[in-house]
Design a protein around this motif. Sequence first.
Motif, PDB file in Angstrom:
ATOM      1  N   ARG A  59       0.826  -1.215   0.000  1.00  0.00           N
ATOM      2  CA  ARG A  59       0.000   0.000   0.000  1.00  0.00           C
ATOM      3  C   ARG A  59       0.858   1.263   0.000  1.00  0.00           C
ATOM      4  NH1 ARG A  59      -5.257   0.062   2.120  1.00  0.00           N
ATOM      5  NH2 ARG A  59      -4.662   1.727   3.576  1.00  0.00           N
ATOM      6  N   ARG A  60       2.181   1.135  -0.066  1.00  0.00           N
ATOM      7  CA  ARG A  60       3.047   2.308  -0.063  1.00  0.00           C
ATOM      8  C   ARG A  60       3.009   3.044  -1.397  1.00  0.00           C
ATOM      9  NH1 ARG A  60       7.971   1.659   3.992  1.00  0.00           N
ATOM     10  NH2 ARG A  60       8.370   3.745   3.154  1.00  0.00           N
ATOM     11  N   LYS A  91      -7.390   5.907  -6.126  1.00  0.00           N
ATOM     12  CA  LYS A  91      -7.733   6.615  -4.892  1.00  0.00           C
ATOM     13  C   LYS A  91      -6.655   6.381  -3.839  1.00  0.00           C
ATOM     14  CE  LYS A  91     -11.393   7.262  -1.481  1.00  0.00           C
ATOM     15  NZ  LYS A  91     -11.259   8.732  -1.557  1.00  0.00           N
ATOM     16  N   ALA A  92      -6.226   7.445  -3.197  1.00  0.00           N
ATOM     17  CA  ALA A  92      -5.172   7.358  -2.192  1.00  0.00           C
ATOM     18  C   ALA A  92      -5.652   6.622  -0.949  1.00  0.00           C
ATOM     19  CB  ALA A  92      -4.695   8.762  -1.820  1.00  0.00           C
ATOM     20  N   ASN A  93      -4.698   6.001  -0.249  1.00  0.00           N
ATOM     21  CA  ASN A  93      -4.967   5.445   1.069  1.00  0.00           C
ATOM     22  C   ASN A  93      -4.025   6.106   2.084  1.00  0.00           C
ATOM     23  OD1 ASN A  93      -2.432   3.848   1.372  1.00  0.00           O
ATOM     24  ND2 ASN A  93      -3.282   2.624  -0.307  1.00  0.00           N
ATOM     25  N   TYR A 121       3.148   9.798  -0.781  1.00  0.00           N
ATOM     26  CA  TYR A 121       3.817   9.372  -2.014  1.00  0.00           C
ATOM     27  C   TYR A 121       3.135   9.978  -3.241  1.00  0.00           C
ATOM     28  CZ  TYR A 121       4.479   5.910  -5.826  1.00  0.00           C
ATOM     29  OH  TYR A 121       4.707   5.288  -7.028  1.00  0.00           O
ATOM     30  N   LEU A 122       1.809   9.924  -3.265  1.00  0.00           N
ATOM     31  CA  LEU A 122       1.072  10.464  -4.398  1.00  0.00           C
ATOM     32  C   LEU A 122       1.134  11.989  -4.435  1.00  0.00           C
ATOM     33  CD1 LEU A 122      -2.028   8.094  -4.305  1.00  0.00           C
ATOM     34  CD2 LEU A 122      -0.145   8.040  -5.935  1.00  0.00           C
ATOM     35  N   GLN A 123       1.102  12.619  -3.276  1.00  0.00           N
ATOM     36  CA  GLN A 123       1.216  14.081  -3.235  1.00  0.00           C
ATOM     37  C   GLN A 123       2.575  14.531  -3.756  1.00  0.00           C
ATOM     38  OE1 GLN A 123       0.245  14.846   0.882  1.00  0.00           O
ATOM     39  NE2 GLN A 123      -1.889  15.302   0.415  1.00  0.00           N
ATOM     40  N   GLN A 183      -7.310  13.955  -7.857  1.00  0.00           N
ATOM     41  CA  GLN A 183      -7.910  13.546  -6.596  1.00  0.00           C
ATOM     42  C   GLN A 183      -6.952  13.802  -5.440  1.00  0.00           C
ATOM     43  OE1 GLN A 183     -10.032   9.687  -6.445  1.00  0.00           O
ATOM     44  NE2 GLN A 183      -9.536   9.519  -8.614  1.00  0.00           N
ATOM     45  N   THR A 184      -5.690  13.447  -5.657  1.00  0.00           N
ATOM     46  CA  THR A 184      -4.679  13.595  -4.615  1.00  0.00           C
ATOM     47  C   THR A 184      -4.465  15.041  -4.246  1.00  0.00           C
ATOM     48  OG1 THR A 184      -3.571  11.576  -5.365  1.00  0.00           O
ATOM     49  CG2 THR A 184      -2.266  13.110  -4.046  1.00  0.00           C
ATOM     50  N   GLN A 185      -4.479  15.921  -5.235  1.00  0.00           N
ATOM     51  CA  GLN A 185      -4.264  17.342  -4.961  1.00  0.00           C
ATOM     52  C   GLN A 185      -5.366  17.921  -4.079  1.00  0.00           C
ATOM     53  OE1 GLN A 185      -3.905  18.804  -8.973  1.00  0.00           O
ATOM     54  NE2 GLN A 185      -1.705  18.505  -9.031  1.00  0.00           N
TER      55      GLN A 185
END
Length: 204
Positions: free
Chosen positions: A65-66, A176-178, A184-186, A198-200
């Motif tokens: 999930r990282r 979708k982020a967890n 990491y996504l940001q 979505q992350t932003q």
Amino acid sequence: MKPLLEDLVQTPIPTRHGEFILHYYSNSLDRKEHIALVKGDVKGQDNVPVRIHSECFTGDVLGSRRCDCGEQLDMALHLISQAECGVLIYLRQEGRGIGLLKKLQAYNLQDQGMDTVDANLHLGYQADEREYDIAALILTSLQVNSIALITNNPEKIDGLKGLGIAVNTRIPIEIKANDDNLGYLQTKAKKMAHWLFQTQNEQD
């Protein structure tokens, strides 16, 4: 010397997303085992859905999930299956090109407070060391005319275009982020200009 690519084996692979033909390649640029999963007849076709997926052992195999890699791999196969035509190229360039050992070391630095970019730089690498020459050779070998690239990464589009691949459009592949991969996504969105809308909207 012009790089060489050879399509050594093609074999049907039934998956939960339908049947694909797996192509196993050898090449003169490295000794890695790059593959392509091909759905339908892509020869001479335009706007073929294509995913260039870089190996991620932790995400693709272990379901870590990282990152969002495993989920992106699954979504890409689903998108290609729905289109009934497309190519997923699986490049053996783990950890954005730095290898599994260094990626795991970067994980430990991230757990100490660094983001993914700073961790790579601290280890003496660039933020992203991936190259797409072999992907371009594979697409040329498959005689794909032009592609719709499944990606959120503008550098991947620019890289393929620079290698002579006609990228006509982009297909988003946002997961979708967890709680474990939001940072990491940001970092992808803020420091690497990935299109992750979505992350932003999920700022910390």
